[in-house]
Design a protein around this motif. Structure first.
Motif, PDB file in Angstrom:
ATOM      1  N   ILE A   1     -44.636  -1.808  -5.388  1.00 26.15           N
ATOM      2  CA  ILE A   1     -44.736  -1.550  -6.830  1.00 26.15           C
ATOM      3  C   ILE A   1     -45.773  -2.518  -7.385  1.00 26.15           C
ATOM      4  O   ILE A   1     -45.566  -3.729  -7.397  1.00 26.15           O
ATOM      5  CB  ILE A   1     -43.380  -1.728  -7.534  1.00 26.15           C
ATOM      6  CG1 ILE A   1     -42.377  -0.718  -6.985  1.00 26.15           C
ATOM      7  CG2 ILE A   1     -43.525  -1.576  -9.051  1.00 26.15           C
ATOM      8  CD1 ILE A   1     -40.992  -0.831  -7.584  1.00 26.15           C
TER       9      ILE A   1
ATOM     10  N   VAL B   1     -45.517  -2.482 -13.838  1.00 26.74           N
ATOM     11  CA  VAL B   1     -44.709  -1.650 -14.732  1.00 26.74           C
ATOM     12  C   VAL B   1     -45.259  -1.842 -16.133  1.00 26.74           C
ATOM     13  O   VAL B   1     -45.306  -2.959 -16.644  1.00 26.74           O
ATOM     14  CB  VAL B   1     -43.215  -2.028 -14.687  1.00 26.74           C
ATOM     15  CG1 VAL B   1     -42.420  -1.135 -15.634  1.00 26.74           C
ATOM     16  CG2 VAL B   1     -42.674  -1.919 -13.273  1.00 26.74           C
TER      17      VAL B   1
ATOM     18  N   VAL C   1     -44.296   3.313 -14.056  1.00 25.38           N
ATOM     19  CA  VAL C   1     -44.193   2.516 -12.835  1.00 25.38           C
ATOM     20  C   VAL C   1     -45.304   2.951 -11.880  1.00 25.38           C
ATOM     21  O   VAL C   1     -45.392   4.130 -11.508  1.00 25.38           O
ATOM     22  CB  VAL C   1     -42.817   2.696 -12.166  1.00 25.38           C
ATOM     23  CG1 VAL C   1     -42.705   1.796 -10.931  1.00 25.38           C
ATOM     24  CG2 VAL C   1     -41.693   2.399 -13.149  1.00 25.38           C
TER      25      VAL C   1
END
Length: 378
Positions: A81, A84, A127
């Motif tokens: 990831i 965000v 995201v």
């Protein structure tokens, strides 16, 4: 003997040549083939959320809401990831880490701040990851915000008011405590505005509709109305207010410790007696050295006689000579102003003011904006 040796020598040379022909390198690749990179393999990571929506329900505007979006990497490669991104009103906390092995779970902590909001809300978080779909994931936060102390209107407009006149309008402040009241209200400029607390009364309003939070049963039905307490404020613009647009804030103090101070904005436009027609002058797109004429009028709305003492314009890209004459010399309440304008210097975006000096109290100096573009002579 010599012939035999010569024959052997030639035969050896032929064999050597044949051997070297067999050992030639393979053909060169097609042009550009050696620089062509192999396309990267698609990611096999998979970002899967338990739910991509969260409803905070009905909340008051002083209560921050904290919750989390839970996820799992259901792919066969590590999930990464990268970031965000949140919209206004939501804050995504830092992740514990950014890389998750296949089958590993994590969460994104979120804070929803309802301050300054009211009514139905919808916020989004995006995201960004190496999910196998190649797309970002959208998380949605919904709910409804009820204000503890509601100011109506939050922006009070007193409209356009002639110079020397006063006007009054009202603001209501509604609270939810059983003994709610406004204790004091103060404008920023005490010379222009006066604010008076008139009193507080009990009122009934529709109750906020119940909203079920995620995974929760529907809440019990609430009463369709609820009793509140409402204070009325009287806001008055002084007759001595200056000409032009006025923008001020009223600080309102209440006895609710959760919202001890709220504010209201108040605006007004005080109109002077003198009017200019047209209110702004455009010279268009003259070429360097061009001379042109323009006219405008300066008039008294009340019909009172006045005097134009002087007209000023600073020399620059534009040079102007003025000639101001009353339409009726016996009752000089309207003037025609003739401008002889010369484009003295190239300018891509001219913005300058004509300054008119008069003997009218409070309007001793008024301005008329001039705009245009001065181009090079072709």
């Amino acid at each position: 003997m010599n012939r035999t040796m010569t024959s052997l020598t030639i035969l050896g040379s032929l064999l050597a040549t044949a051997g070297s022909a067999v050992a030639l390198p393979p053909p060169l690749p097609a042009p550009g083939a050696s620089s062509r990179e192999k396309a990267p393999e698609p990611s096999l990571a998979r970002l899967e959320f338990k739910s991509t929506t969260y409803n905070v329900g009905n909340v008051f505007d002083h209560e921050e809401q904290k919750f989390a979006f839970e996820f799992t990497n259901t792919g066969s490669e590590n999930l990464v990831i990268s970031r965000v991104q949140s919209s206004c009103g939501c804050t995504a906390g830092d992740l514990e880490k950014t890389e998750y092995a296949p089958g590993e779970s994590g969460k994104i902590d979120v804070t929803f701040n309802p301050k300054g909001k009211k009514g139905e809300q919808r916020r989004q978080l995006t995201v960004y990851s190496n999910d196998s779909s190649g797309r970002e994931t959208i998380l949605t936060v919904t709910g409804s915000v009820t204000q503890l102390v509601a100011v109506d209107p939050a922006v009070l407009s007193l409209g356009t008011v002639p110079k020397g006149q006063s006007t009054t309008k009202y603001i209501t402040v509604t609270g939810r405590t059983p003994d709610f009241e406004v204790t004091r209200a103060t404008p920023g400029d005490l010379e222009i505005f006066k604010v008076k607390v008139l009193g507080t009364e009990v009122v009934e309003e529709p109750a906020p509709a119940p909203i079920a939070a995620p995974g929760q049963p529907a809440p019990e039905e609430k009463p369709k109305t609820e009793q509140l307490r409402r204070t009325t404020l009287e806001v008055t613009l002084s007759e001595n207010a200056r000409i032009g647009r006025i923008d001020d804030r009223i600080t309102i103090r209440t006895n609710d410790p959760r919202r001890p101070i709220v504010q209201a904005q108040v605006i007004a436009n005080v109109m002077g007696d003198l009017s200019v027609t047209p209110p702004r002058i455009s010279i268009g797109r003259p070429e360097l050295g061009d001379t042109m004429t323009r006219e405008f009028t300066v008039a008294s709305r009340s019909g009172e006689a006045f005097e134009i003492k002087e007209i000023r314009f600073a020399d620059g890209p534009l040079r102007i000579k003025f000639d101001a004459k009353p339409v009726d010399p016996e009752n000089p309440n309207t003037y025609t102003v003739r401008m002889e304008t010369t484009a003295a210097r190239v300018h891509p975006r001219l913005r300058q003011d004509i300054v008119i000096l008069t003997d009218v109290k409070g309007e001793e100096q008024i301005t008329v904006p001039v705009s245009g573009v001065i181009v090079t002579r072709q």
